[in-house]
Scaffold this active site. Structure first.
Site, short mmCIF file in Angstrom:
data_model
loop_
_atom_site.label_atom_id
_atom_site.label_comp_id
_atom_site.label_asym_id
_atom_site.label_seq_id
_atom_site.Cartn_x
_atom_site.Cartn_y
_atom_site.Cartn_z
N SER A 169 0.79 -1.23 0.00
CA SER A 169 0.00 0.00 0.00
C SER A 169 0.83 1.28 0.00
O SER A 169 0.38 2.29 -0.50
CB SER A 169 -0.95 -0.01 1.19
OG SER A 169 -0.25 -0.27 2.38
N HIS B 87 -5.32 -3.37 -2.54
CA HIS B 87 -5.02 -2.42 -3.63
C HIS B 87 -5.01 -3.08 -5.01
O HIS B 87 -4.65 -2.45 -6.00
CB HIS B 87 -3.67 -1.74 -3.37
CG HIS B 87 -3.70 -0.90 -2.15
ND1 HIS B 87 -4.22 0.39 -2.14
CD2 HIS B 87 -3.34 -1.16 -0.88
CE1 HIS B 87 -4.15 0.88 -0.92
NE2 HIS B 87 -3.63 -0.04 -0.14
N LYS C 214 -11.60 0.46 -1.80
CA LYS C 214 -10.63 1.17 -2.63
C LYS C 214 -11.13 1.22 -4.08
O LYS C 214 -12.02 1.98 -4.37
CB LYS C 214 -9.25 0.56 -2.44
CG LYS C 214 -8.73 1.02 -1.07
CD LYS C 214 -7.62 0.26 -0.48
CE LYS C 214 -7.30 0.88 0.89
NZ LYS C 214 -6.66 -0.04 1.80
C1 LIG Z 1 -6.64 -0.24 3.21
C2 LIG Z 1 -6.08 -1.55 3.54
C3 LIG Z 1 -6.73 -2.40 4.44
C4 LIG Z 1 -7.91 -1.96 5.23
O1 LIG Z 1 -9.06 -1.89 4.45
P1 LIG Z 1 -10.29 -0.98 4.92
O2 LIG Z 1 -11.43 -1.49 4.13
O3 LIG Z 1 -9.92 0.42 4.62
O4 LIG Z 1 -10.46 -1.23 6.39
C5 LIG Z 1 -6.20 -3.66 4.61
N1 LIG Z 1 -5.09 -4.06 3.95
C6 LIG Z 1 -4.44 -3.25 3.11
C7 LIG Z 1 -3.23 -3.75 2.40
C8 LIG Z 1 -4.90 -1.97 2.88
O5 LIG Z 1 -4.25 -1.15 2.07
#
Ligand SMILES: *Cc1c(COP(=O)(O)O)cnc(C)c1O
Length: 390
Positions: free
Chosen positions: A180, A208, A237
């Protein structure tokens, strides 16, 4: 020391280290241009990779689901908070992913927390890439398993750690597929070989990559779907909604339904959210143009920043960091860029390792190439003036 004195000291310490975090207000909904603290900015900071968060079809699906089932799910899924829409959506997700089953979870954070703490116990060993997301680390801590963190993407190190572990121990390897804060990717094929060789489970976090990579946007792990035990990904995302999935075999999903505390002891997701997730999965499956545009924009941003002389680390995706190092220089660069009209957010420890503070830039399918070119020009000019570029 009194509690309040302690809290004050802790904040002061963060202030001193330039690690203090403050909330800012974004005044408009999802767009390539946002108004933040009264200033209009080119948005290079969101995870709305395919521009779906503002898509009318998702909003309509949310309204429709809320009209049918209400504003809230009224109880845990296991009590009376489970609707036909939820079952259909999980079936759609499983079909999309190519797994036997899928499970909806309130967020990516609670999916990782719940799955890892449900699967692992104090006698197990878990191998986690050093740059994995915080929610993975927190799930591991909660599980009480023995954690072995391997150097980022260093499979020799991973194997060495595996060899040190007695063969009779249950082992789990966990990795982000797209990292990320670095925008690089895991070596999934090699990880599958290793997990098979050492009889470990493999869990991947596609937060992602879901919607972005793979045929139909089902993720970077799609080609290896049957050889990877547990797939986690988010709808928060690229899919523009909220929530997450866990996907895998019927056995694993049944086990998690029975043991995962972040699934059992929480109210079902709101119908509106599940409604938009269902629609988002359909759109992502059908509209590959969005993915193609995102790839083009990611490549453009990365290439231009590199040409300008910035250190973009190992990025090969739509997430492109400008790695700077010190907190101070990163924050001042970020502030300069925001004054120039670019939402370029500073990421500091503990989100990234010490001395690797950076600006994390992201693009979406909706950005125009001209906007990206213009932005990099401004970033390079500012970088020269600020001493970030020499
Ligand atoms: C954003 C993210 C999460 C958390 O997801 P949310 O739906 O925002 O709680 C988990 N793992 C990774 C790699 C992320 O980038």
């Amino acid at each position: 020391m009194s509690w309040y004195q302690y809290l004050q000291n802790e904040l002061a310490l963060r202030e001193e280290r330039q690690q203090i975090r403050k909330l800012h207000v974004t005044e408009n909904g999802p767009d390539c241009w946002i108004t933040k603290d009264g200033k209009r900015l080119l948005n290079l900071a969101s995870n709305n990779y395919l521009g779906l968060a503002g898509d009318k079809r998702l909003i309509e699906a949310a309204i429709e689901a809320a009209s049918l089932y209400g504003a809230g799910a009224t109880a845990s899924r296991l009590i009376v908070g489970n609707y036909p829409l939820y079952e259909e959506t999980e079936q759609d997700i499983a079909n999309w992913k190519g797994t036997e089953r899928a499970l909806l979870i309130g967020s990516g954070y609670t999916a990782n927390l719940g799955a890892l703490s449900a699967l692992l116990g104090r006698n197990d060993v878990v191998y986690s890439d050093r740059l994995n997301h915080a929610s993975i680390t927190d799930g591991i801590i909660l599980s009480r398993a023995e954690q072995k963190r391997y150097k980022h993407n260093d499979l020799e190190h991973l194997e060495k750690l595996l060899q040190e572990t007695p063969a009779n121990k249950r082992k789990l390897i966990v990795t982000d597929t797209v990292f990320s804060m670095d925008g690089d990717t895991a070596y999934l094929r090699e990880l599958v070989h290793i997990k098979e060789k050492y009889n470990a489970l493999l869990m991947v976090d596609e937060a992602h990559a879901s919607g972005v990579y793979g045929q139909n946007g089902a993720g970077l792990a799609q080609e290896l779907v049957e050889r990877i035990d547990l797939h986690m990904g988010t709808f928060s995302k690229a899919l523009g909604c909220s929530g997450a999935y866990l996907a895998g075999s019927k056995l694993l999903m049944e086990y998690l339904t029975n043991t995962m505390r972040s699934f059992i002891f929480t109210t079902g997701m709101p119908p509106s959210t599940v409604g938009s997730i269902k629609r988002a999965v359909e759109i992502v499956r059908d509209e590959s143009t969005r993915r193609a545009l995102l790839m083009q924009n990611g490549t453009l941003l990365r290439d231009l920043l590199k040409q300008a002389g910035f250190n973009t680390g190992g990025s090969s995706t739509h997430i492109v960091p400008i790695v700077i190092g010190s907190n101070e220089a990163t924050i001042s660069f970020s502030q300069m860029l925001q004054e120039k009209g670019i939402a370029a957010i500073a990421v500091r420890p503990p989100t990234v390792p010490e001395n690797s503070s950076r600006i994390r830039l992201t693009v979406t399918s909706e950005h125009k190439p001209e906007e990206i070119r213009e932005a990099v020009k401004l970033i390079a000019e500012t970088g020269l003036r600020e001493g970030v570029l020499s």
